[in-house]
Design an enzyme around this catalytic site. Structure first.
Site, PDB file in Angstrom:
ATOM      1  N   GLU A  83      29.744  67.693  33.676  1.00 57.88           N
ATOM      2  CA  GLU A  83      29.030  66.512  33.181  1.00 57.88           C
ATOM      3  C   GLU A  83      29.488  65.288  33.959  1.00 57.88           C
ATOM      4  O   GLU A  83      29.374  64.169  33.503  1.00 57.88           O
ATOM      5  CB  GLU A  83      29.163  66.348  31.673  1.00 57.88           C
ATOM      6  CG  GLU A  83      30.553  66.439  31.119  1.00 57.88           C
ATOM      7  CD  GLU A  83      30.573  66.323  29.599  1.00 57.88           C
ATOM      8  OE1 GLU A  83      30.075  65.315  29.089  1.00 57.88           O
ATOM      9  OE2 GLU A  83      31.094  67.231  28.937  1.00 57.88           O
ATOM     10  N   CYS A 120      30.023  69.446  27.143  1.00 55.87           N
ATOM     11  CA  CYS A 120      31.156  70.353  27.400  1.00 55.87           C
ATOM     12  C   CYS A 120      30.807  71.829  27.225  1.00 55.87           C
ATOM     13  O   CYS A 120      31.575  72.700  27.624  1.00 55.87           O
ATOM     14  CB  CYS A 120      32.322  70.013  26.475  1.00 55.87           C
ATOM     15  SG  CYS A 120      32.817  68.293  26.585  1.00 55.87           S
ATOM     16  N   THR A 163      41.993  60.164  25.873  1.00 60.88           N
ATOM     17  CA  THR A 163      41.729  61.608  25.942  1.00 60.88           C
ATOM     18  C   THR A 163      41.201  62.043  27.311  1.00 60.88           C
ATOM     19  O   THR A 163      40.669  63.136  27.451  1.00 60.88           O
ATOM     20  CB  THR A 163      40.700  62.038  24.855  1.00 60.88           C
ATOM     21  OG1 THR A 163      39.418  61.479  25.203  1.00 60.88           O
ATOM     22  CG2 THR A 163      41.107  61.585  23.475  1.00 60.88           C
ATOM     23  N   SER A 211      31.236  61.815  16.618  1.00 60.42           N
ATOM     24  CA  SER A 211      31.294  63.024  17.446  1.00 60.42           C
ATOM     25  C   SER A 211      32.211  64.065  16.811  1.00 60.42           C
ATOM     26  O   SER A 211      31.984  65.265  16.932  1.00 60.42           O
ATOM     27  CB  SER A 211      31.735  62.692  18.877  1.00 60.42           C
ATOM     28  OG  SER A 211      33.110  62.449  18.949  1.00 60.42           O
ATOM     29  N   HIS A 244      36.808  74.615  21.884  1.00 66.08           N
ATOM     30  CA  HIS A 244      36.676  73.468  22.778  1.00 66.08           C
ATOM     31  C   HIS A 244      37.695  72.421  22.311  1.00 66.08           C
ATOM     32  O   HIS A 244      37.754  72.103  21.120  1.00 66.08           O
ATOM     33  CB  HIS A 244      35.259  72.886  22.718  1.00 66.08           C
ATOM     34  CG  HIS A 244      35.166  71.539  23.359  1.00 66.08           C
ATOM     35  ND1 HIS A 244      35.574  71.326  24.651  1.00 66.08           N
ATOM     36  CD2 HIS A 244      34.744  70.330  22.879  1.00 66.08           C
ATOM     37  CE1 HIS A 244      35.413  70.046  24.952  1.00 66.08           C
ATOM     38  NE2 HIS A 244      34.913  69.423  23.895  1.00 66.08           N
ATOM     39  N   ASN A 328      41.388  66.109  28.278  1.00 65.37           N
ATOM     40  CA  ASN A 328      40.074  66.755  28.142  1.00 65.37           C
ATOM     41  C   ASN A 328      39.500  67.097  29.517  1.00 65.37           C
ATOM     42  O   ASN A 328      39.417  66.219  30.378  1.00 65.37           O
ATOM     43  CB  ASN A 328      39.127  65.793  27.395  1.00 65.37           C
ATOM     44  CG  ASN A 328      37.843  66.458  26.959  1.00 65.37           C
ATOM     45  OD1 ASN A 328      37.608  67.636  27.236  1.00 65.37           O
ATOM     46  ND2 ASN A 328      37.003  65.719  26.263  1.00 65.37           N
ATOM     47  N   SER A 364      28.604  67.862  23.114  1.00 61.65           N
ATOM     48  CA  SER A 364      27.959  66.763  22.377  1.00 61.65           C
ATOM     49  C   SER A 364      26.471  66.750  22.700  1.00 61.65           C
ATOM     50  O   SER A 364      26.039  67.220  23.742  1.00 61.65           O
ATOM     51  CB  SER A 364      28.571  65.429  22.785  1.00 61.65           C
ATOM     52  OG  SER A 364      29.877  65.351  22.303  1.00 61.65           O
TER      53      SER A 364
HETATM   54  N1  COA Z   1      51.485  58.442  14.234  1.00 64.24           N
HETATM   55  C1  COA Z   1      50.849  59.598  13.965  1.00 64.24           C
HETATM   56  N2  COA Z   1      49.492  59.716  13.909  1.00 64.24           N
HETATM   57  C2  COA Z   1      48.753  58.602  14.152  1.00 64.24           C
HETATM   58  C3  COA Z   1      49.352  57.354  14.432  1.00 64.24           C
HETATM   59  C4  COA Z   1      50.781  57.301  14.458  1.00 64.24           C
HETATM   60  N3  COA Z   1      51.416  56.168  14.737  1.00 64.24           N
HETATM   61  N4  COA Z   1      48.368  56.453  14.618  1.00 64.24           N
HETATM   62  C5  COA Z   1      47.181  57.105  14.460  1.00 64.24           C
HETATM   63  N5  COA Z   1      47.440  58.404  14.170  1.00 64.24           N
HETATM   64  C6  COA Z   1      46.443  59.467  13.966  1.00 64.24           C
HETATM   65  C7  COA Z   1      45.260  59.052  13.117  1.00 64.24           C
HETATM   66  O1  COA Z   1      45.538  59.202  11.733  1.00 64.24           O
HETATM   67  C8  COA Z   1      44.199  60.031  13.613  1.00 64.24           C
HETATM   68  O2  COA Z   1      44.415  61.301  13.037  1.00 64.24           O
HETATM   69  P1  COA Z   1      43.411  61.908  11.936  1.00 64.24           P
HETATM   70  O3  COA Z   1      42.046  61.913  12.551  1.00 64.24           O
HETATM   71  O4  COA Z   1      43.935  63.257  11.671  1.00 64.24           O
HETATM   72  O5  COA Z   1      43.511  60.954  10.766  1.00 64.24           O
HETATM   73  C9  COA Z   1      44.527  60.174  15.105  1.00 64.24           C
HETATM   74  O6  COA Z   1      45.881  59.770  15.229  1.00 64.24           O
HETATM   75  C10 COA Z   1      43.682  59.294  16.007  1.00 64.24           C
HETATM   76  O7  COA Z   1      43.782  57.962  15.558  1.00 64.24           O
HETATM   77  P2  COA Z   1      42.465  57.061  15.406  1.00 64.24           P
HETATM   78  O8  COA Z   1      42.863  55.744  14.880  1.00 64.24           O
HETATM   79  O9  COA Z   1      41.422  57.832  14.680  1.00 64.24           O
HETATM   80  O10 COA Z   1      42.117  56.940  16.962  1.00 64.24           O
HETATM   81  P3  COA Z   1      40.937  56.168  17.666  1.00 64.24           P
HETATM   82  O11 COA Z   1      39.928  55.697  16.684  1.00 64.24           O
HETATM   83  O12 COA Z   1      41.543  55.153  18.574  1.00 64.24           O
HETATM   84  O13 COA Z   1      40.286  57.281  18.597  1.00 64.24           O
HETATM   85  C11 COA Z   1      38.807  59.173  18.848  1.00 64.24           C
HETATM   86  C12 COA Z   1      40.120  58.636  18.240  1.00 64.24           C
HETATM   87  C13 COA Z   1      38.772  60.678  18.757  1.00 64.24           C
HETATM   88  C14 COA Z   1      37.626  58.568  18.055  1.00 64.24           C
HETATM   89  C15 COA Z   1      38.712  58.720  20.343  1.00 64.24           C
HETATM   90  O14 COA Z   1      39.792  59.260  21.062  1.00 64.24           O
HETATM   91  C16 COA Z   1      37.421  59.128  21.005  1.00 64.24           C
HETATM   92  O15 COA Z   1      36.412  58.438  20.885  1.00 64.24           O
HETATM   93  N6  COA Z   1      37.437  60.225  21.789  1.00 64.24           N
HETATM   94  C17 COA Z   1      36.290  60.675  22.570  1.00 64.24           C
HETATM   95  C18 COA Z   1      35.296  61.468  21.773  1.00 64.24           C
HETATM   96  C19 COA Z   1      35.782  62.825  21.428  1.00 64.24           C
HETATM   97  O16 COA Z   1      36.628  63.387  22.094  1.00 64.24           O
HETATM   98  N7  COA Z   1      35.202  63.379  20.355  1.00 64.24           N
HETATM   99  C20 COA Z   1      35.548  64.721  19.886  1.00 64.24           C
HETATM  100  C21 COA Z   1      34.386  65.644  19.782  1.00 64.24           C
HETATM  101  S1  COA Z   1      33.783  66.195  21.333  1.00 64.24           S
END
Ligand code: COA
Length: 445
Positions: A83, A120, A163, A211, A244, A328, A364
């Site tokens: 992709e 993916c 990621t 997502s 995945h 990733n 996705s």
């Molecule tokens: N210690 C331990 N854990 C912590 C922490 C800390 N200090 N701070 C945050 N966390 C945890 C959160 O609780 C969360 O875990 P949970 O989902 O089990 O509750 C995790 O870490 C991520 O934190 P979050 O605040 O949700 O991160 P974010 O909003 O900045 O980003 C994604 C997370 C996944 C939304 C972001 O990385 C993203 O957009 N990724 C790309 C899309 C993707 O990969 N999607 C997946 C499907 S293909």
């Protein structure tokens, strides 16, 4: 019927490493544990100045062909899943074939080449294409070369930035495979979703939280669809469950959901009933909302039971070891999860010949696919031949300033000259652009 599956794989990581806890977290003003514990990631791989999806794919493919003693005459098709393509017409597989033709006397003119796109999941779809081609008897004794290659970059400042990753997985699909046989049993969960997309742009538009929900919803549909052909799944049926893995924390959620589904109505649910009660059933509730809340409470309890932890530790956690260090790889990600599990089996001297894997792919947009595989006798030799640990160890550890430069270097909208951090040796490298803006590659001894 002939067995068809993955005969061998090779993994090629981008040569640079961004340490998330040490280098990225302080600049983001985040607690390092957000990445290491929350997302489950320690580092991301990045391509060096002379690397891209073509070099990583061609290098993985070249190494694989050398190890298996194959030449272009043995390969009847080259399917590339990505992709991160940089051309809307000319497929990456032609570039990869062009690279390989620099080092072999034969050419690939006889080989059918293409490029698969569905976020993916297209790596798994390419395996399917190769499988179907061989099963249909159209391969004339030849094997297929499948390459999943990506530079998974997000816009600077996007929540997905933590990621990121870059690397390629090359796979040979053949009759009588040495690694895993693919089964005909498959399940799909597919719907028109806008969780992650790149409408004619390099970096994705992402609704990260959405997502994650879509991943779980489609994966559950795919599991139900899989069971409609393969019968009920049971946790004891599968040695490993590679999913995945956009980041390990996502798989933690998928693992719990899958386990709850698999133990429903089994002796495992009965065994847990004293400690955490039985699973809520939808027909016990008047409102869907109340049912969903009860399920969430049940999952919270289930997560901390020894029974679940033990299963997760054996069947799922070993699939995440490589991903934790490289981030990733989009299309290659589920395929490094499989390799990671089998590498764990080899390191722990587990005899997994004949064992089954349940493989959960996701893209996705959105689609999940679940299928079963059977580990073949030659698996140990194939896995022992991988040097992924060494590659991971040898990456050049970039500072944050260097990371900013590297991100810009691989941004298609910028032209940034940059000295490579690593010295290429025995590999294909990107050397610049030609008269029609095509990318040019050469083999460096
Ligand atoms: N210690 C331990 N854990 C912590 C922490 C800390 N200090 N701070 C945050 N966390 C945890 C959160 O609780 C969360 O875990 P949970 O989902 O089990 O509750 C995790 O870490 C991520 O934190 P979050 O605040 O949700 O991160 P974010 O909003 O900045 O980003 C994604 C997370 C996944 C939304 C972001 O990385 C993203 O957009 N990724 C790309 C899309 C993707 O990969 N999607 C997946 C499907 S293909």
């Amino acid at each position: 019927m002939t067995d068809v599956g993955i005969d061998a794989i090779e993994i090629w990581t981008g040569k640079l490493k961004l340490d998330l806890a040490e280098t990225f977290a302080p600049e983001m003003g985040e607690d390092p544990e957000k990445y290491t514990k929350g997302l489950g990631l320690y580092a991301s791989s990045f391509p060096d100045a002379h690397e891209d999806i073509v070099t990583m794919g061609a290098n993985a493919a070249h190494r694989l062909m050398e190890r298996k003693g194959l030449t272009p005459d043995d390969i009847g098709r080259i399917d590339v899943a990505t992709e991160s393509a940089f051309d809307n017409s000319k497929p990456v597989s032609t570039y990869i074939a062009g690279c390989l033709e620099q080092v072999y006397d034969e050419d690939f003119h006889h080989a059918n080449k293409g490029e698969r796109k569905f976020a993916c999941i297209s790596g798994t779809q390419s395996l399917d294409d190769a499988y179907n081609w061989i099963k249909a008897g159209r391969n004339r004794g030849r094997s297929a070369l499948v390459v999943a290659t990506d530079t998974a970059l997000y816009a600077r400042g996007d929540p997905g930035e933590a990621t990121q990753g870059a690397g390629a997985v090359a796979m040979i699909v053949s009759e009588d495979p040495d690694l895993v046989e693919l089964s005909t049993e498959q399940g799909y969960g597919s719907a028109d979703e806008t969780d992650f997309l790149k409408p004619n742009q390099q970096f994705p538009s992402v609704d990260g939280k959405r997502s994650m929900q879509v991943y779980l919803a489609r994966m559950r549909e795919a599991l139900e669809d899989f069971e409609s052909v393969a019968g009920d799944t049971h946790p004891d049926d599968y040695a490993f469950i590679p999913y995945h893995t956009p980041f390990p924390g996502m798989v933690r959620k998928a693992g719990l959901l899958g386990y709850r589904h698999m133990i429903r109505g089994t002796e495992y649910e009965d065994d847990l009933a004293d400690a955490i009660d039985r699973q809520p059933r939808e027909d016990e509730f008047d409102e869907r909302e109340d049912y969903e809340e009860a399920i969430r409470d049940y999952m919270d309890d289930l997560k901390s039971t020894d029974q679940y932890q033990e299963w997760y530790g054996e069947a799922v956690d070993p699939t995440l070891d490589i991903s934790r260090e490289v981030g990733n790889w989009y299309t290659g990600s589920v395929h490094i999860a499989r390799a990671s599990a089998l590498r764990h089996a080899a390191e722990n001297d587990l005899d997994v010949t004949g064992d089954r894997l349940l493989v959960g792919s996701y893209g996705s947009g959105a689609q999940a696919e679940i299928h079963a595989e059977t580990v073949q006798e030659g698996w140990r030799e194939e896995i022992d031949a991988l040097d992924v640990d060494e590659q991971i160890r040898n990456r050049y550890d970039i500072s944050f300033e260097e990371y900013e430069q590297v991100h810009d270097r691989h941004n298609h909208e910028k032209t940034v000259e940059m000295e490579a951090f690593t010295e290429p040796s025995g590999e294909f490298v990107f050397t610049g652009r030609g008269a029609m803006d095509e990318r040019v590659y050469e083999y460096v001894e």
